[in-house]
Design a protein around this motif. Structure first.
Motif, PDB file in Angstrom:
ATOM      1  N   LYS A  70       4.870  12.962   6.051  1.00 26.92           N
ATOM      2  CA  LYS A  70       5.210  13.744   4.874  1.00 26.92           C
ATOM      3  C   LYS A  70       4.153  13.550   3.793  1.00 26.92           C
ATOM      4  O   LYS A  70       3.382  12.604   3.840  1.00 26.92           O
ATOM      5  N   THR A  71       4.144  14.449   2.844  1.00 28.30           N
ATOM      6  CA  THR A  71       3.305  14.268   1.661  1.00 28.30           C
ATOM      7  C   THR A  71       4.218  13.997   0.480  1.00 28.30           C
ATOM      8  O   THR A  71       5.317  14.541   0.390  1.00 28.30           O
ATOM      9  N   ARG A  72       3.752  13.141  -0.393  1.00 27.21           N
ATOM     10  CA  ARG A  72       4.524  12.790  -1.591  1.00 27.21           C
ATOM     11  C   ARG A  72       3.632  12.995  -2.800  1.00 27.21           C
ATOM     12  O   ARG A  72       2.501  12.509  -2.824  1.00 27.21           O
ATOM     13  N   GLU A  73       4.133  13.697  -3.780  1.00 24.36           N
ATOM     14  CA  GLU A  73       3.410  13.886  -5.031  1.00 24.36           C
ATOM     15  C   GLU A  73       4.171  13.152  -6.118  1.00 24.36           C
ATOM     16  O   GLU A  73       5.318  13.477  -6.404  1.00 24.36           O
ATOM     17  N   LEU A  74       3.534  12.157  -6.692  1.00 25.19           N
ATOM     18  CA  LEU A  74       4.145  11.361  -7.747  1.00 25.19           C
ATOM     19  C   LEU A  74       3.356  11.541  -9.038  1.00 25.19           C
ATOM     20  O   LEU A  74       2.168  11.826  -9.022  1.00 25.19           O
ATOM     21  N   HIS A 109       0.836  -1.202   0.000  1.00 23.72           N
ATOM     22  CA  HIS A 109       0.000   0.000   0.000  1.00 23.72           C
ATOM     23  C   HIS A 109       0.866   1.246   0.000  1.00 23.72           C
ATOM     24  O   HIS A 109       1.973   1.240   0.535  1.00 23.72           O
ATOM     25  N   PHE A 110       0.343   2.313  -0.583  1.00 28.14           N
ATOM     26  CA  PHE A 110       1.062   3.578  -0.589  1.00 28.14           C
ATOM     27  C   PHE A 110       0.947   4.241   0.786  1.00 28.14           C
ATOM     28  O   PHE A 110      -0.037   4.060   1.492  1.00 28.14           O
ATOM     29  N   PHE A 111       1.976   5.021   1.142  1.00 26.07           N
ATOM     30  CA  PHE A 111       1.994   5.725   2.413  1.00 26.07           C
ATOM     31  C   PHE A 111       0.849   6.722   2.494  1.00 26.07           C
ATOM     32  O   PHE A 111       0.368   7.229   1.476  1.00 26.07           O
ATOM     33  N   LYS A 112       0.462   7.042   3.714  1.00 25.82           N
ATOM     34  CA  LYS A 112      -0.498   8.116   3.957  1.00 25.82           C
ATOM     35  C   LYS A 112       0.123   9.404   3.417  1.00 25.82           C
ATOM     36  O   LYS A 112       1.317   9.638   3.582  1.00 25.82           O
ATOM     37  N   GLY A 113      -0.659  10.216   2.739  1.00 28.99           N
ATOM     38  CA  GLY A 113      -0.154  11.466   2.182  1.00 28.99           C
ATOM     39  C   GLY A 113       0.424  11.338   0.784  1.00 28.99           C
ATOM     40  O   GLY A 113       0.998  12.289   0.274  1.00 28.99           O
ATOM     41  N   THR A 114       0.261  10.174   0.162  1.00 19.92           N
ATOM     42  CA  THR A 114       0.772   9.988  -1.196  1.00 19.92           C
ATOM     43  C   THR A 114      -0.281  10.444  -2.195  1.00 19.92           C
ATOM     44  O   THR A 114      -1.446  10.057  -2.116  1.00 19.92           O
ATOM     45  N   GLU A 115       0.141  11.267  -3.129  1.00 16.03           N
ATOM     46  CA  GLU A 115      -0.739  11.751  -4.189  1.00 16.03           C
ATOM     47  C   GLU A 115      -0.120  11.346  -5.523  1.00 16.03           C
ATOM     48  O   GLU A 115       1.043  11.644  -5.782  1.00 16.03           O
TER      49      GLU A 115
END
Length: 164
Positions: A115-119, A37-43
Motif C-alpha cells: 500500500k501507499t501511505r501519505e502522511l 523505519h517507515f514502510f515502503k510506499g510511505t510519503e
C-alpha cells in the motif's frame, strides 16, 4: 515398507517445521526493522520516506526548511533574496515524525508494503531574531542613500480636484 513411509513422514514434518520456524524468524526480523523505519510506499509531506528512519525523515524536513528564501521586490525592479541560513532558520523537532512512526504498527508490514501511505506532519521552524535583523540591515534597500525619506502627506488643490 511401513518404516520407510514413517521415515518420510518424519522428514517432511521436520522440513515443514524448519520452514515454519525460518519464516517466523524472518517475519520477526522484518517486524523489528519496521519498528525503526517507515514502510515502503510511505510519503510524508510529499517526501518519499520508504524504509527511512525517523532521524532520516527529520533530516529531509530540515534540509527542505533550509531551502526557504524570502524575495524582496524593491523599487526600480531590483530584487534581493534572504536565504534561510542568513535568517538563522532551523527545524524544531516536535516529535510528530516519531509519533507517525510509532503509529504505523510494524507487525502489519506484510499488508502495508503493498500500500501507499501519505502522511502530513508539522514542519515547525524557528529563526534567530538577531541574525535575521542583521541580515535585513545588510540589504541594499536599507543602506544609507538607497531609500527615499518619507514625507508628510498634504492636500494640494489641483485644477479640477484635490490631490494628496
Amino acid at each position: 515398507m511401513k518404516k520407510k513411509t514413517k521415515t518420510w513422514k518424519l522428514v517432511l514434518l521436520g522440513m515443514f517445521l524448519f520452514i515454519l520456524v525460518l519464516a517466523a524468524i524472518c517475519y520477526g526480523a522484518v517486524t523489528r526493522y519496521y519498528t525503526d523505519h517507515f514502510f515502503k510506499g510511505t510519503e510524508i509531506n510529499n517526501f518519499d520516506c520508504s524504509n527511512l528512519s525517523a532521524e532520516e525523515v527529520k533530516t529531509l524536513i530540515s534540509d527542505e526548511i533550509m531551502t526557504y528564501t524570502i524575495s524582496i521586490e524593491e523599487r526600480d525592479g531590483i530584487t534581493e533574496r534572504l536565504l534561510a541560513k542568513e535568517l538563522g532558520m532551523s527545524y524544531v523537532d516536535d516529535q510528530s515524525v516519531d509519533k507517525a512512526l510509532v503509529g504505523q504498527k510494524a507487525w502489519q508490514w506484510v499488508v502495508q508494503i503493498f500500500k501507499t501511505r501519505e502522511l502530513s506532519v508539522s514542519a515547525v521552524s524557528s529563526y534567530d531574531k538577531q541574525v535575521a535583523s542583521a541580515a535585513l540591515k545588510q540589504l541594499q534597500c536599507f543602506q544609507e542613500g538607497n531609500y527615499t525619506k518619507p514625507e508628510n502627506a498634504y492636500i494640494k488643490e489641483g485644477e479640477a480636484s484635490y490631490e494628496i
